[in-house]
Design a protein around this motif. Structure first.
Motif, PDB file in Angstrom:
ATOM      1  N   GLU A  67       0.763  -1.108   0.012  1.00  0.00           N
ATOM      2  CA  GLU A  67       0.149   0.085  -0.160  1.00  0.00           C
ATOM      3  C   GLU A  67       0.911   1.367   0.170  1.00  0.00           C
ATOM      4  O   GLU A  67       0.498   2.355  -0.657  1.00  0.00           O
ATOM      5  CB  GLU A  67      -0.808   0.053   1.300  1.00  0.00           C
ATOM      6  CG  GLU A  67      -2.061  -0.914   1.080  1.00  0.00           C
ATOM      7  CD  GLU A  67      -2.905  -0.995   2.330  1.00  0.00           C
ATOM      8  OE1 GLU A  67      -2.554  -0.316   3.415  1.00  0.00           O
ATOM      9  OE2 GLU A  67      -3.541  -1.945   2.468  1.00  0.00           O
ATOM     10  N   LYS A  68       2.040   1.312   0.794  1.00  0.00           N
ATOM     11  CA  LYS A  68       2.911   2.197   0.753  1.00  0.00           C
ATOM     12  C   LYS A  68       3.437   2.694  -0.456  1.00  0.00           C
ATOM     13  O   LYS A  68       3.519   3.750  -0.943  1.00  0.00           O
ATOM     14  CB  LYS A  68       3.824   2.100   1.912  1.00  0.00           C
ATOM     15  CG  LYS A  68       5.187   3.029   2.055  1.00  0.00           C
ATOM     16  CD  LYS A  68       5.006   4.147   2.672  1.00  0.00           C
ATOM     17  CE  LYS A  68       6.095   5.138   2.682  1.00  0.00           C
ATOM     18  NZ  LYS A  68       5.667   6.444   2.911  1.00  0.00           N
ATOM     19  N   TYR A  69       4.121   1.473  -1.026  1.00  0.00           N
ATOM     20  CA  TYR A  69       4.497   1.641  -2.333  1.00  0.00           C
ATOM     21  C   TYR A  69       3.955   2.401  -3.258  1.00  0.00           C
ATOM     22  O   TYR A  69       4.068   3.097  -4.157  1.00  0.00           O
ATOM     23  CB  TYR A  69       5.290   0.425  -3.213  1.00  0.00           C
ATOM     24  CG  TYR A  69       6.205  -0.463  -2.245  1.00  0.00           C
ATOM     25  CD1 TYR A  69       7.021   0.172  -1.177  1.00  0.00           C
ATOM     26  CD2 TYR A  69       5.784  -1.737  -2.240  1.00  0.00           C
ATOM     27  CE1 TYR A  69       7.732  -0.717  -0.175  1.00  0.00           C
ATOM     28  CE2 TYR A  69       6.847  -2.653  -1.571  1.00  0.00           C
ATOM     29  CZ  TYR A  69       7.611  -2.094  -0.473  1.00  0.00           C
ATOM     30  OH  TYR A  69       8.533  -2.912   0.041  1.00  0.00           O
ATOM     31  N   ASN A  70       2.547   1.983  -3.421  1.00  0.00           N
ATOM     32  CA  ASN A  70       1.493   2.413  -4.191  1.00  0.00           C
ATOM     33  C   ASN A  70       1.198   3.840  -4.008  1.00  0.00           C
ATOM     34  O   ASN A  70       0.638   4.493  -4.966  1.00  0.00           O
ATOM     35  CB  ASN A  70       0.200   1.634  -4.308  1.00  0.00           C
ATOM     36  CG  ASN A  70       0.513   0.323  -5.103  1.00  0.00           C
ATOM     37  OD1 ASN A  70       0.321   0.370  -6.442  1.00  0.00           O
ATOM     38  ND2 ASN A  70       0.773  -0.831  -4.691  1.00  0.00           N
ATOM     39  N   ALA A  71       1.071   4.237  -2.938  1.00  0.00           N
ATOM     40  CA  ALA A  71       1.034   5.637  -2.468  1.00  0.00           C
ATOM     41  C   ALA A  71       2.040   6.524  -3.207  1.00  0.00           C
ATOM     42  O   ALA A  71       1.984   7.468  -3.567  1.00  0.00           O
ATOM     43  CB  ALA A  71       0.872   5.828  -0.988  1.00  0.00           C
ATOM     44  N   VAL A  72       3.333   5.971  -3.023  1.00  0.00           N
ATOM     45  CA  VAL A  72       4.445   6.539  -3.639  1.00  0.00           C
ATOM     46  C   VAL A  72       4.625   6.754  -4.957  1.00  0.00           C
ATOM     47  O   VAL A  72       4.767   7.746  -5.717  1.00  0.00           O
ATOM     48  CB  VAL A  72       5.942   5.963  -3.060  1.00  0.00           C
ATOM     49  CG1 VAL A  72       7.086   6.721  -3.804  1.00  0.00           C
ATOM     50  CG2 VAL A  72       5.960   6.328  -1.721  1.00  0.00           C
ATOM     51  N   LYS A  73       3.885   5.538  -5.748  1.00  0.00           N
ATOM     52  CA  LYS A  73       3.990   5.618  -6.866  1.00  0.00           C
ATOM     53  C   LYS A  73       2.943   6.629  -7.657  1.00  0.00           C
ATOM     54  O   LYS A  73       3.113   7.013  -8.674  1.00  0.00           O
ATOM     55  CB  LYS A  73       3.257   4.012  -7.318  1.00  0.00           C
ATOM     56  CG  LYS A  73       3.775   3.735  -8.755  1.00  0.00           C
ATOM     57  CD  LYS A  73       3.258   2.037  -8.777  1.00  0.00           C
ATOM     58  CE  LYS A  73       3.348   1.563 -10.172  1.00  0.00           C
ATOM     59  NZ  LYS A  73       2.874   0.388 -10.425  1.00  0.00           N
ATOM     60  N   LYS A  74       1.716   6.897  -6.739  1.00  0.00           N
ATOM     61  CA  LYS A  74       1.123   8.163  -7.455  1.00  0.00           C
ATOM     62  C   LYS A  74       1.758   9.475  -7.570  1.00  0.00           C
ATOM     63  O   LYS A  74       1.561  10.184  -8.512  1.00  0.00           O
ATOM     64  CB  LYS A  74       0.005   8.228  -6.286  1.00  0.00           C
ATOM     65  CG  LYS A  74      -1.106   6.963  -6.271  1.00  0.00           C
ATOM     66  CD  LYS A  74      -2.547   7.792  -6.085  1.00  0.00           C
ATOM     67  CE  LYS A  74      -3.473   6.328  -6.191  1.00  0.00           C
ATOM     68  NZ  LYS A  74      -3.530   5.628  -4.813  1.00  0.00           N
ATOM     69  N   ILE A  75       2.746   9.598  -6.637  1.00  0.00           N
ATOM     70  CA  ILE A  75       3.776  10.751  -7.083  1.00  0.00           C
ATOM     71  C   ILE A  75       4.804  10.604  -8.302  1.00  0.00           C
ATOM     72  O   ILE A  75       5.069  11.395  -8.815  1.00  0.00           O
ATOM     73  CB  ILE A  75       4.668  11.013  -5.629  1.00  0.00           C
ATOM     74  CG1 ILE A  75       3.411  11.151  -4.407  1.00  0.00           C
ATOM     75  CG2 ILE A  75       5.221  12.358  -5.741  1.00  0.00           C
ATOM     76  CD1 ILE A  75       4.167  11.171  -3.064  1.00  0.00           C
ATOM     77  N   ASN A  76       5.171   9.333  -8.209  1.00  0.00           N
ATOM     78  CA  ASN A  76       6.335   8.973  -8.976  1.00  0.00           C
ATOM     79  C   ASN A  76       5.904   7.899 -10.035  1.00  0.00           C
ATOM     80  O   ASN A  76       6.127   6.799  -9.715  1.00  0.00           O
ATOM     81  CB  ASN A  76       7.642   8.544  -8.469  1.00  0.00           C
ATOM     82  CG  ASN A  76       8.795   7.978  -9.028  1.00  0.00           C
ATOM     83  OD1 ASN A  76       8.712   8.106 -10.228  1.00  0.00           O
ATOM     84  ND2 ASN A  76       9.724   7.659  -8.433  1.00  0.00           N
ATOM     85  N   PRO A  77       5.019   8.140 -10.865  1.00  0.00           N
ATOM     86  CA  PRO A  77       4.227   7.113 -11.737  1.00  0.00           C
ATOM     87  C   PRO A  77       5.414   6.172 -12.462  1.00  0.00           C
ATOM     88  O   PRO A  77       5.006   5.383 -13.251  1.00  0.00           O
ATOM     89  CB  PRO A  77       3.417   7.865 -12.700  1.00  0.00           C
ATOM     90  CG  PRO A  77       3.414   9.104 -12.492  1.00  0.00           C
ATOM     91  CD  PRO A  77       4.639   9.417 -11.427  1.00  0.00           C
ATOM     92  N   LYS A  78       6.719   6.813 -12.606  1.00  0.00           N
ATOM     93  CA  LYS A  78       7.680   6.130 -13.408  1.00  0.00           C
ATOM     94  C   LYS A  78       8.143   4.715 -12.640  1.00  0.00           C
ATOM     95  O   LYS A  78       8.588   3.947 -13.096  1.00  0.00           O
ATOM     96  CB  LYS A  78       8.903   6.824 -13.682  1.00  0.00           C
ATOM     97  CG  LYS A  78       8.815   7.532 -14.902  1.00  0.00           C
ATOM     98  CD  LYS A  78      10.156   8.116 -15.306  1.00  0.00           C
ATOM     99  CE  LYS A  78      11.137   8.244 -14.621  1.00  0.00           C
ATOM    100  NZ  LYS A  78      11.575   9.142 -13.518  1.00  0.00           N
ATOM    101  N   MET A  79       7.777   5.014 -11.307  1.00  0.00           N
ATOM    102  CA  MET A  79       8.212   3.592 -10.311  1.00  0.00           C
ATOM    103  C   MET A  79       7.725   2.357 -10.706  1.00  0.00           C
ATOM    104  O   MET A  79       6.288   2.321 -10.765  1.00  0.00           O
ATOM    105  CB  MET A  79       7.961   4.065  -8.808  1.00  0.00           C
ATOM    106  CG  MET A  79       8.709   3.392  -8.032  1.00  0.00           C
ATOM    107  SD  MET A  79       8.286   4.253  -6.366  1.00  0.00           S
ATOM    108  CE  MET A  79       7.170   2.952  -5.835  1.00  0.00           C
ATOM    109  N   LYS A  80       8.258   1.329 -10.914  1.00  0.00           N
ATOM    110  CA  LYS A  80       7.818   0.027 -10.993  1.00  0.00           C
ATOM    111  C   LYS A  80       7.692  -0.668  -9.676  1.00  0.00           C
ATOM    112  O   LYS A  80       8.832  -0.510  -8.926  1.00  0.00           O
ATOM    113  CB  LYS A  80       8.364  -0.561 -12.162  1.00  0.00           C
ATOM    114  CG  LYS A  80       8.481  -0.044 -13.262  1.00  0.00           C
ATOM    115  CD  LYS A  80       6.947   0.113 -14.015  1.00  0.00           C
ATOM    116  CE  LYS A  80       6.931   0.737 -15.257  1.00  0.00           C
ATOM    117  NZ  LYS A  80       5.587   1.281 -15.624  1.00  0.00           N
ATOM    118  N   VAL A  81       6.828  -1.545  -9.440  1.00  0.00           N
ATOM    119  CA  VAL A  81       6.942  -2.245  -8.082  1.00  0.00           C
ATOM    120  C   VAL A  81       6.819  -3.815  -8.399  1.00  0.00           C
ATOM    121  O   VAL A  81       5.977  -4.185  -9.312  1.00  0.00           O
ATOM    122  CB  VAL A  81       5.595  -1.874  -7.169  1.00  0.00           C
ATOM    123  CG1 VAL A  81       5.459  -2.916  -5.968  1.00  0.00           C
ATOM    124  CG2 VAL A  81       5.655  -0.493  -6.710  1.00  0.00           C
ATOM    125  N   GLY A  82       7.764  -4.700  -7.784  1.00  0.00           N
ATOM    126  CA  GLY A  82       7.723  -6.187  -7.957  1.00  0.00           C
ATOM    127  C   GLY A  82       7.633  -6.970  -6.741  1.00  0.00           C
ATOM    128  O   GLY A  82       8.273  -6.459  -5.582  1.00  0.00           O
TER     129      GLY A  82
END
Ligand code: SAM
Length: 481
Positions: free
Chosen positions: A84-99
């Motif tokens: 959930e935390k990574y996805n919150a950061v992803k909203k600010i940095n959409p380039k970020m990928k999560v695995g």
């Protein structure tokens, strides 16, 4: 009380100095067992060759990887919060990928990718070499997944990047997967069948670590005593190996002797030992080589023969006690620790009392204790109702933990007044004027720094103790230094 996993490093972001030309940033976090921390070092090594450097700053990351644990429900819940935390950061940095890596990847691939859509990449424990291809897919805008379990992947040819360590102690993986099929355990499903790594590549890794200044290694596997190298392949297929392969096979006792002899100044530990597979040959090798530490982690799970049978542990209470007797006879100074599960289905008060009385018999030095957590897909989940109410499970666990605290305090006190070799690992958490290290028996000792440094083997006179820590003073370098 100590836990199976060092809570202070759970989720610790692992990073190390990078390579200048690499310009993509990898944030990698690990949860769960030592094996996961070791696997993250393999993953980092693969990704450094792909142009990544590690970062400890989530907000800076181009790629976020979390190495996950499925052993208990609580572990999975902790990781879900991180997602959930990574996805919150992803909203600010959409380039970020999560695995997602590791055991949850294996268990929850569809859910993550298709239902919840909270990750871009799902990679199981045997598929890390496919990461470069999978990352390319993700770069091109597609989700990527590989959770295929392998018959022979051991990552023997990858030299791990040592992350976040102290430069003194390191893990060396020797087996992967598990064939034991304990009815409570998800590991055979998430990590696949058991296979052993080529002893030559293990030896090369150990020699490389020694050359880099490391002083202690822990040989890692779900069930190290079951190690068997016969040229590659699954343990279960050994029966169909050629006569030549059988005659030249290397077992765990052979491997231990090989490593101990090759690096006589290196301390050697191993984990985990399964009672059904630990033979006296291993105890004799431990007795023969001074540099193999006097410490065995020997999970028992329950002291009741009936429950052990329900757990498919392949040994009785009496057989376990006989193994303890052999350890005490062959290795009188050896520390022993346990894993115990409280409230396995159908566990009666009498079964629970059997666990407590077994603990009294062994008086373990340390313990890692848990309430039973039903894991979907395991044999227990399919066949036995999880019928012990949570309050009873918790009460039994409290009794087990309390008894272990008494035994740990008893064992720790036995050190006081004597002198033991300690390998200095780091500064004590309590004081920047003290070093912290461990005895061969794995007990933590703290003492004034004087002119000693991290990585020194020092003889420490133990003057006092708390329930789990020895307090002493250095009396000189040990002969191992
Ligand atoms: N391979 C080792 C063995 O066979 O004992 C350890 C495997 S596991 C990573 C570490 C410990 O977690 C186990 O020894 C057991 O005590 C605990 N554990 C495993 N499955 C569990 C479950 N479903 N509920 C509670 N504890 C569990």
């Amino acid at each position: 009380m100590e836990k199976i996993i060092d809570e202070t490093i759970q989720g610790e972001t692992l990073a190390k100095e990078g390579i200048k030309e690499n310009n993509r940033k990898l944030f990698i976090e690990s949860y769960g067992c030592q094996m996961n921390f070791s696997d993250s070092e393999i993953v980092a090594s693969i990704l450094v060759s792909e142009g990544f450097n590690t970062t400890q700053n989530l907000e800076d990351a181009d790629l976020v990887l979390v190495n996950t644990c499925s052993i208990r429900d609580k572990a999975e819940q902790t990781i879900r919060k991180r997602l959930e935390k990574y996805n919150a950061v992803k909203k600010i940095n959409p380039k970020m990928k999560v695995g997602v890596l590791g055991c949850m990847a294996e268990r929850l691939k569809e859910k993550f990718l298709e239902e919840e859509k909270i990750v871009d990449l799902v990679v199981g424990p045997d598929a890390y070499k496919d990461l470069p291809n999978l990352i390319k897919e993700v770069d091109e805008g597609r989700d990527a997944v590989n959770v295929i379990l392998s018959k022979d992947e051991t990552y023997g040819d990858i030299s791990p990047v040592r992350l976040g360590g102290n430069g003194v102690t390191a893990y060396v993986s020797i087996t992967r997967g598990c064939d034991n099929m304990c009815t409570f355990c998800v590991v055979p499903f998430t990590r696949g069948r058991e296979r052993s790594r080529n002893p030559q590549s293990i030896l090369e890794e150990v020699i490389d670590l020694a050359n880099k200044g490391y002083k202690e290694i822990t040989l890692l596997g779900q069930n190290v005593d079951s190690f068997l190298w016969y040229g590659g392949g699954l343990k279960k297929d050994f029966k169909s190996a050629t006569e030549m392969q059988k005659a030249t096979a290397t077992n765990f006792a052979n491997l231990l002797a090989m490593v101990a002899e090759a690096q006589p100044k290196m301390r050697i530990r191993f984990s985990t030992s399964n009672p059904q597979d630990m033979g006296e040959d291993v105890l004799h090798i431990m007795a023969k080589y001074k540099n193999i530490c006097d410490y065995i982690h020997l999970p028992v799970q329950s002291g009741s023969t009936r429950i052990l049978k329900e757990m498919n542990r392949q040994h009785t209470r009496e057989e376990y006690m006989a193994l303890i007797d052999s350890i005490r006879k062959i290795l009188p100074d050896c520390a022993i620790s346990q894993d115990i599960i409280a409230g396995f289905p159908t566990e009666t008060e009498e079964d629970h009392q059997d666990t407590l009385s077994l603990m009294d018999y062994v008086k373990y030095d340390f313990g890692f204790m848990f309430v039973y957590s039903e894991r979907p897909g395991t044999l227990a989940a399919r066949k036995i109702e999880d019928d012990i109410p949570l309050d009873i499970k918790k009460r039994r666990l409290t009794e087990i933990v309390k008894l272990q605290q008494e035994h740990s305090a008893y064992r720790t006190k036995l050190f006081v007044g004597n002198t033991f070799e300690v390998l200095i690992e780091k500064e004590s958490k309590r004081s920047n004027e003290q070093w912290s290290g461990r005895t061969s028996q794995n007990t933590v000792a703290v003492f004034p720094k004087e002119n000693y440094k991290v990585g020194d083997f020092v003889n420490v006179k133990i003057n006092d103790c708390t329930s789990a820590t020895l307090i002493g003073e250095a009396v000189g370098y040990s002969e191992n230094n």
